[in-house]
Design an enzyme around this catalytic site. Structure first.
Site, PDB file in Angstrom:
ATOM      1  N   ASP A  17       6.582  -3.768  72.152  1.00 33.89           N
ATOM      2  CA  ASP A  17       7.789  -3.883  71.324  1.00 33.89           C
ATOM      3  C   ASP A  17       8.842  -2.870  71.771  1.00 33.89           C
ATOM      4  O   ASP A  17       9.493  -2.241  70.944  1.00 33.89           O
ATOM      5  CB  ASP A  17       7.418  -3.675  69.844  1.00 33.89           C
TER       6      ASP A  17
ATOM      7  N   VAL B 112       9.891   1.694  56.059  1.00 31.28           N
ATOM      8  CA  VAL B 112       9.758   3.050  56.565  1.00 31.28           C
ATOM      9  C   VAL B 112      10.450   3.986  55.577  1.00 31.28           C
ATOM     10  O   VAL B 112      11.583   3.745  55.164  1.00 31.28           O
ATOM     11  CB  VAL B 112      10.398   3.199  57.964  1.00 31.28           C
TER      12      VAL B 112
ATOM     13  N   LYS C 195      12.236  -1.741  72.701  1.00 31.80           N
ATOM     14  CA  LYS C 195      13.591  -2.247  72.428  1.00 31.80           C
ATOM     15  C   LYS C 195      14.442  -1.066  72.008  1.00 31.80           C
ATOM     16  O   LYS C 195      13.910   0.009  71.660  1.00 31.80           O
ATOM     17  CB  LYS C 195      13.539  -3.298  71.307  1.00 31.80           C
TER      18      LYS C 195
ATOM     19  N   GLY D  84      11.449  -2.844  58.338  1.00 31.56           N
ATOM     20  CA  GLY D  84      11.123  -3.421  59.631  1.00 31.56           C
ATOM     21  C   GLY D  84      10.083  -4.492  59.421  1.00 31.56           C
ATOM     22  O   GLY D  84       9.787  -4.866  58.289  1.00 31.56           O
ATOM     23  N   ARG D  85       9.513  -4.936  60.500  1.00 30.04           N
ATOM     24  CA  ARG D  85       8.486  -5.961  60.381  1.00 30.04           C
ATOM     25  C   ARG D  85       7.221  -5.400  59.756  1.00 30.04           C
ATOM     26  O   ARG D  85       6.393  -6.118  59.243  1.00 30.04           O
ATOM     27  CB  ARG D  85       8.169  -6.515  61.766  1.00 30.04           C
ATOM     28  N   PHE D  86       7.064  -4.082  59.805  1.00 31.14           N
ATOM     29  CA  PHE D  86       5.874  -3.434  59.276  1.00 31.14           C
ATOM     30  C   PHE D  86       5.830  -3.398  57.764  1.00 31.14           C
ATOM     31  O   PHE D  86       4.813  -3.113  57.178  1.00 31.14           O
ATOM     32  CB  PHE D  86       5.856  -1.962  59.701  1.00 31.14           C
ATOM     33  N   GLY D  87       6.969  -3.570  57.171  1.00 31.73           N
ATOM     34  CA  GLY D  87       7.101  -3.183  55.780  1.00 31.73           C
ATOM     35  C   GLY D  87       8.221  -2.160  55.766  1.00 31.73           C
ATOM     36  O   GLY D  87       9.145  -2.260  56.572  1.00 31.73           O
TER      37      GLY D  87
ATOM     38  N   ILE E 191      14.049   4.486  54.543  1.00 29.72           N
ATOM     39  CA  ILE E 191      15.026   4.617  55.626  1.00 29.72           C
ATOM     40  C   ILE E 191      15.441   3.231  56.092  1.00 29.72           C
ATOM     41  O   ILE E 191      16.570   2.991  56.467  1.00 29.72           O
ATOM     42  CB  ILE E 191      14.430   5.353  56.849  1.00 29.72           C
ATOM     43  N   GLY E 192      14.485   2.345  56.095  1.00 32.26           N
ATOM     44  CA  GLY E 192      14.814   1.011  56.585  1.00 32.26           C
ATOM     45  C   GLY E 192      13.644   0.061  56.472  1.00 32.26           C
ATOM     46  O   GLY E 192      12.514   0.471  56.214  1.00 32.26           O
TER      47      GLY E 192
HETATM   48  P1  ADP Z   1      12.775  -1.615  63.662  1.00 28.18           P
HETATM   49  O1  ADP Z   1      12.173  -0.781  64.748  1.00 28.18           O
HETATM   50  O2  ADP Z   1      12.725  -3.066  63.996  1.00 28.18           O
HETATM   51  O3  ADP Z   1      14.162  -1.139  63.310  1.00 28.18           O
HETATM   52  P2  ADP Z   1      10.970  -0.235  61.914  1.00 28.18           P
HETATM   53  O4  ADP Z   1      10.139  -0.698  60.784  1.00 28.18           O
HETATM   54  O5  ADP Z   1      10.262   0.324  63.088  1.00 28.18           O
HETATM   55  O6  ADP Z   1      11.883  -1.439  62.354  1.00 28.18           O
HETATM   56  O7  ADP Z   1      11.975   0.861  61.392  1.00 28.18           O
HETATM   57  C1  ADP Z   1      12.710   0.706  60.203  1.00 28.18           C
HETATM   58  C2  ADP Z   1      13.776   1.795  60.129  1.00 28.18           C
HETATM   59  O8  ADP Z   1      13.177   3.089  60.070  1.00 28.18           O
HETATM   60  C3  ADP Z   1      14.703   1.822  61.332  1.00 28.18           C
HETATM   61  O9  ADP Z   1      16.020   2.085  60.872  1.00 28.18           O
HETATM   62  C4  ADP Z   1      14.196   2.961  62.147  1.00 28.18           C
HETATM   63  O10 ADP Z   1      15.235   3.538  62.904  1.00 28.18           O
HETATM   64  C5  ADP Z   1      13.677   3.920  61.090  1.00 28.18           C
HETATM   65  N1  ADP Z   1      12.574   4.733  61.644  1.00 28.18           N
HETATM   66  C6  ADP Z   1      11.399   4.279  62.138  1.00 28.18           C
HETATM   67  N2  ADP Z   1      10.616   5.293  62.579  1.00 28.18           N
HETATM   68  C7  ADP Z   1      11.321   6.426  62.380  1.00 28.18           C
HETATM   69  C8  ADP Z   1      11.090   7.830  62.641  1.00 28.18           C
HETATM   70  N3  ADP Z   1       9.951   8.272  63.196  1.00 28.18           N
HETATM   71  N4  ADP Z   1      12.047   8.708  62.313  1.00 28.18           N
HETATM   72  C9  ADP Z   1      13.210   8.296  61.755  1.00 28.18           C
HETATM   73  N5  ADP Z   1      13.489   7.025  61.473  1.00 28.18           N
HETATM   74  C10 ADP Z   1      12.581   6.074  61.775  1.00 28.18           C
HETATM   75 MG    MG Z   2      10.650   0.459  64.988  1.00 25.61          MG
END
Ligand code: ADP
Ligand code: MG
Length: 346
Positions: A179, A72, A181, A67-70, A64-65
């Site tokens: 965090d 998602v 935001k 993030g700093r975690f790696g 999906i995207g």
């Molecule tokens: P950030 O919060 O900085 O965008 P994340 O790693 O938390 O980075 O999220 C990466 C992507 O995954 C983002 O586009 C976020 O909206 C999406 N995402 C994170 N958690 C969920 C979730 N529970 N359901 C749907 N999308 C999610």
């Molecule tokens: Mg996030």
């Protein structure tokens, strides 16, 4: 009586009061502390198992995207889920892993409408993942900054109240979000769902800042940082343990979200990181002269952005203040039945 004592180790006491097991470490038998050859910290063994997810059970779908975690991923585990795959630099490091387990275990304690549902985690290196419910809605970030959606005052207040409720609950549980935001706040059919609480230090441990800007600061992060955190930032920030995150720094971040809802942009828009750090560290705030809003609404910003952490309100007080904001009533004729006008609004 004889049979009870004969069965000995299967403590009847814990059978009657299973709730106690979680906190009473001494009740855990040795076999419980060893999972596939790995020795878990004794005090966590039972609670660990109840939300441990075997990695093989997860169906990992498209990303999906990032993030700093790696990354998602969308995924499937007894239904649609979001899977955060954690990339750790040093997986053999027990301290790092323990840190991860501790951070993740804060998730487990949360049950609130406005907080994302934690479903479980994969804790066996090298496969580390956090599994939550999948948010079907969009983030506030997407609404505000990408779609340029305008939130009227009533909707702004409703969103802020729900954020405050979720955050008030977290703080009552002793969890600092660290965090908060707009990217971590989802809006699903008018309901606010907050994500990523307490996982911030994990991201640091993952070395997730490699790709980002000067000072190791991810873009779009700075304007949520309170003055005391700004002043503690170092050129090579490694662990957040050194940063003074607190309930009050969460409230500062909430102030920034309130500003985004009102203005449709971030404070200090377009300014370089050094300039923002310098100004906020000195106690300067984003000027509000151009903001079309009532005194009460601006006061919330000023309170949340107070220089001294002790001067910032807590979320209980914020809820009080938000509740007292005048609500704009939609004009309706007195004879108009309430249920009809409701359906006309939606
Ligand atoms: P950030 O919060 O900085 O965008 P994340 O790693 O938390 O980075 O999220 C990466 C992507 O995954 C983002 O586009 C976020 O909206 C999406 N995402 C994170 N958690 C969920 C979730 N529970 N359901 C749907 N999308 C999610
Ligand atoms: Mg996030």
């Amino acid at each position: 009586d004889r049979t009870a004592s004969a069965s000995g180790s299967t403590s009847t006491d814990s059978d009657r009061t299973p709730v106690r097991v979680d906190s009473q470490d001494s009740q855990v038998s040795d076999s419980d502390t060893i999972t596939d050859g790995h020795r878990w910290p004794r005090q966590n063994s039972l609670s660990m198992r109840e939300w441990d997810i075997p990695y093989d059970e997860l169906k990992i779908g498209e990303p999906i995207g990032m993030g700093r975690f790696g990354t998602v991923h969308r995924g499937y585990w007894h239904g649609d889920v979001a899977i955060k795959l954690i990339e750790m630099d040093d997986l053999d490091d027990e301290k790092t892993l323990d840190h991860f387990r501790n951070e993740v275990s804060t998730f487990r304690k949360t049950r609130h409408e406005n907080l994302v549902l934690f479903m479980g985690a994969c804790m066996k290196p090298p496969k580390l993942a956090v599994v939550t419910s999948l948010s079907k809605g969009m983030t506030l970030y997407t609404h505000i900054h990408l779609r340029k959606d305008k939130f009227n005052m009533n909707r702004t207040t409703m969103v802020a109240q729900q954020i405050s409720q979720g955050m008030g609950y977290l703080h009552a549980k002793g969890i600092v979000h660290k965090d908060l935001k707009s990217k971590n706040i989802f809006l699903e059919n008018g309901k606010v769902v907050i994500t990523d609480f307490g996982l911030f230090s994990v991201t640091k441990l993952c070395g997730g800042n490699k790709k980002s800007e000067a000072l190791g600061i991810p873009p779009g992060w700075l304007c949520y940082l309170s003055p005391e955190i700004m002043r503690s930032l170092k050129a090579h920030q490694s662990y957040d343990d050194e940063l003074p995150f607190s309930n009050a720094s969460d409230v500062y971040a909430f102030g920034t979200v309130w500003y985004e809802l009102l203005c449709g942009e971030w404070p200090f828009k377009g300014q370089p990181p050094e300039a923002i750090i310098w100004q906020v560290g000195k106690g300067m705030k984003q000027p509000l002269a151009n903001l079309q809003a009532s005194r009460d609404v601006k006061d919330i910003l000023m309170l949340c952005w107070s220089y001294r952490p002790g001067d910032r309100p807590d979320f209980i007080r914020l809820l009080n203040i938000l509740d007292k904001l005048p609500k704009k009533r939609l004009a309706r004729s007195p004879s108009h039945p309430i249920h009809l006008s409701r359906s006309a609004e939606s």
